[in-house]
Design a protein around this motif. Structure first.
Motif, short mmCIF file in Angstrom:
data_model
loop_
_atom_site.label_atom_id
_atom_site.label_comp_id
_atom_site.label_asym_id
_atom_site.label_seq_id
_atom_site.Cartn_x
_atom_site.Cartn_y
_atom_site.Cartn_z
N LEU A 77 31.16 5.54 9.86
CA LEU A 77 31.99 4.89 9.02
C LEU A 77 31.94 3.47 9.52
N VAL A 78 31.92 2.43 8.78
CA VAL A 78 31.74 0.99 8.79
C VAL A 78 32.96 0.39 8.00
N SER A 79 33.85 -0.36 8.61
CA SER A 79 34.82 -1.37 8.00
C SER A 79 33.84 -2.67 7.54
N THR A 80 34.39 -3.23 6.52
CA THR A 80 33.82 -4.44 5.89
C THR A 80 34.77 -5.31 5.61
N LEU B 134 34.01 -16.99 16.63
CA LEU B 134 34.03 -15.64 16.69
C LEU B 134 35.65 -15.21 16.70
N ARG B 135 36.34 -15.81 17.68
CA ARG B 135 37.48 -15.56 17.68
C ARG B 135 38.48 -15.95 16.57
N MET C 220 34.86 1.44 17.93
CA MET C 220 34.42 0.44 18.20
C MET C 220 34.20 -0.68 17.32
N LYS C 221 34.36 -2.05 17.84
CA LYS C 221 34.34 -3.15 16.92
C LYS C 221 32.60 -3.36 16.94
N ALA C 222 32.15 -4.42 15.98
CA ALA C 222 30.98 -4.93 15.52
C ALA C 222 30.70 -5.83 16.79
N TYR C 223 31.59 -6.33 17.51
CA TYR C 223 31.56 -7.42 18.66
C TYR C 223 32.74 -7.08 19.77
N VAL D 14 33.27 -9.79 10.00
CA VAL D 14 33.59 -10.81 10.52
C VAL D 14 32.38 -11.63 11.05
N LEU D 15 31.02 -10.85 11.19
CA LEU D 15 29.94 -11.54 11.50
C LEU D 15 29.31 -12.03 10.57
N SER D 16 29.63 -11.86 9.29
CA SER D 16 28.88 -12.71 8.25
C SER D 16 28.53 -13.70 8.07
N GLU D 17 29.45 -14.68 8.94
CA GLU D 17 29.02 -16.29 8.75
C GLU D 17 28.14 -16.73 9.70
N PHE D 18 27.46 -15.75 10.61
CA PHE D 18 26.78 -16.20 11.86
C PHE D 18 25.27 -15.98 11.42
N ASP D 19 24.45 -17.25 11.81
CA ASP D 19 22.90 -17.22 11.48
C ASP D 19 22.35 -16.07 12.32
N THR D 20 22.56 -15.80 13.62
CA THR D 20 22.20 -14.77 14.21
C THR D 20 23.22 -14.06 15.07
N ILE D 21 22.99 -12.94 15.27
CA ILE D 21 24.00 -12.06 16.02
C ILE D 21 23.44 -11.46 17.39
#
Length: 430
Positions: free
Chosen positions: A416-419, A296-297, A270-273, A340-347
């Protein structure tokens, strides 16, 4: 050891890279359902590979890749895919690629009918969002016994096969002429097409069930590769906005040709989003403003590997993911695209739904899903590139807390987490 890699959500979860990772120790990698209506993307030091029909294990020359009997195979597309991979110096021959004699052929008229019907529905504002690859029509004709299987190509000269092809074509021409106003299809052209495919694929076609059962008896490592995700399963997905096959792990040994076997391990991806291609209800899409979704897209490069279509996106949906994990019977979970979520202030995360004024935490896989509204909680972002992280401890505290929050919400361990997109950019969690 028999392992199945399956999608927890709507598909496009990043299964290709997980299959590629696990293929390092696999003797056989098997696609067991679907066709070329979705793609798996794998990035290696040699380049980026988009695979539609051929299992992701093809990038490991020591593995034998199998197209199982549960698949529908567009042979023109397969020939093109093989040629492109060979051009990119990937080894493909009849030793490391096998096609089940029981796999259904996605015929040229299936693709044509899919396009015509989707155009008709589009004019009425009732399109399903088909990939226009003919998949539904190939599966439909499989169950109506109105198409050929790969093994039939080895017996094209028989009177029985020729007669069956004539009967199939007569039925299709009634539809083409009287429903869509098209010119009739030519038997000679169709037969010549079949002869060309038989000549090309003759050495690839075999009884893959016998092959895989012998491998299982010998203790070989067999890896099942699913296409799409649990929410696109024809029986357990968001009907009618599903694929036309069974995407769940329980079907894997059936579609592979070894129904007497069961997977020893199911790895759910599953994706982190959340992402989704095609029509139908998708609660996560409404959780945040369109500006956030667009960001996000673009950050995730969320465009279909098979179609190029922009994917619908939204925050991680814990309700849908719990349901998907249950359908897949997942033993282990791999979480992809955390970077992919690294650039968001809040998630944001969808933690529950509101349905008719009530808060629910179970997934309604029926028409009531059209009415749900997402309940959202937000978590702090980490504001840095995590692609260089090689261990769990190296991840920023906020990234670790986000993963742990998801674990708690879906009530399942993430191993497992892909980075990042590269083959080596992942972390295993002990």
């Amino acid at each position: 050891m028999i392992t199945a890699v399956t999608g927890i959500n709507w598909g496009d979860e990043g299964k290709g890279r997980i299959v590629d990772l696990l293929s390092e120790k696999a003797d056989y990698v098997v696609r067991y359902q679907g066709g070329n209506n979705a793609g798996h993307t794998v990035v290696t030091p040699e380049g980026k590979y988009v695979l539609n029909l051929i299992p992701s294990g093809i990038l490991h020359p020591e593995a034998v890749c199998v197209l199982g009997g549960g698949m529908v195979v567009d042979l023109d597309h397969l020939r093109h895919e093989m040629s492109m991979l060979q051009y990119m110096k990937v080894k493909i021959d009849s030793d490391n690629l096998k096609i089940s004699d029981k796999a259904t052929i996605c015929m040229p008229f299936h693709v044509r009918q899919d396009v015509l019907e989707e155009e008709r529905l589009l004019e009425k504002g009732a399109a399903f969002g088909s990939t226009r690859r003919g998949i539904a029509y190939a599966y439909g004709d499989k169950y109506m016994k109105k198409t050929l299987r790969m093994g039939d190509l080895l017996n094209l000269n028989s009177i029985a096969i020729k007669r069956r092809l004539q009967v199939i074509l007569e039925s299709k021409n009634l539809i083409m002429e009287n429903v869509y106003g098209q010119n009739p299809l030519s038997f000679e052209e169709l037969y010549n097409w079949c002869e060309s495919q038989a000549e090309y694929f003759r050495n690839y076609i075999c009884d893959t069930g016998k092959l895989l059962n012998n491998a299982a008896e010998a203790g070989k490592n067999i890896l099942f590769e699913a296409q799409l995700g649990a929410l696109r399963d024809i029986d357990y997905g968001i009907y009618p906005y599903t694929s036309s096959s069974n995407t769940i792990a329980a079907y894997a040994p059936i579609g592979a040709g070894i129904p007497q076997r069961t997977p020893d391990r199911v790895v759910g991806v599953m994706k982190a989003y959340s992402t989704c291609v095609g029509e139908g209800p998708f609660a996560a899409e409404d959780a945040m403003p369109e500006e956030w979704n667009n960001k996000l897209r673009n950050a995730g490069g969320e465009f279909g590997a098979a179609t190029g279509r922009p994917r619908r996106v939204g925050p991680f949906d814990a309700v849908a993911s719990r349901y998907g994990i249950e359908c897949q019977g997942a033993d282990d979970i791999a979480l992809t695209k955390l970077d992919v979520l690294s650039e968001f202030d809040t998630i944001p995360v969808v933690t529950a739904y509101e349905l008719d004024g009530h808060t629910i935490d179970t997934f309604p896989a029926d028409s009531s899903l059209e009415r749900v509204k997402p309940v959202v909680e937000e978590y702090p972002g980490w504001h840095c590139d995590i692609s260089g992280c090689k261990s769990w401890e190296e991840l920023p505290k906020e990234a670790r807390e986000y993963v742990l929050a998801i674990e708690k919400l879906v009530n399942h361990r993430i191993y497992l987490v892909s980075t990042g997109a590269e083959r080596s950019e992942y972390i295993t969690i002990s």
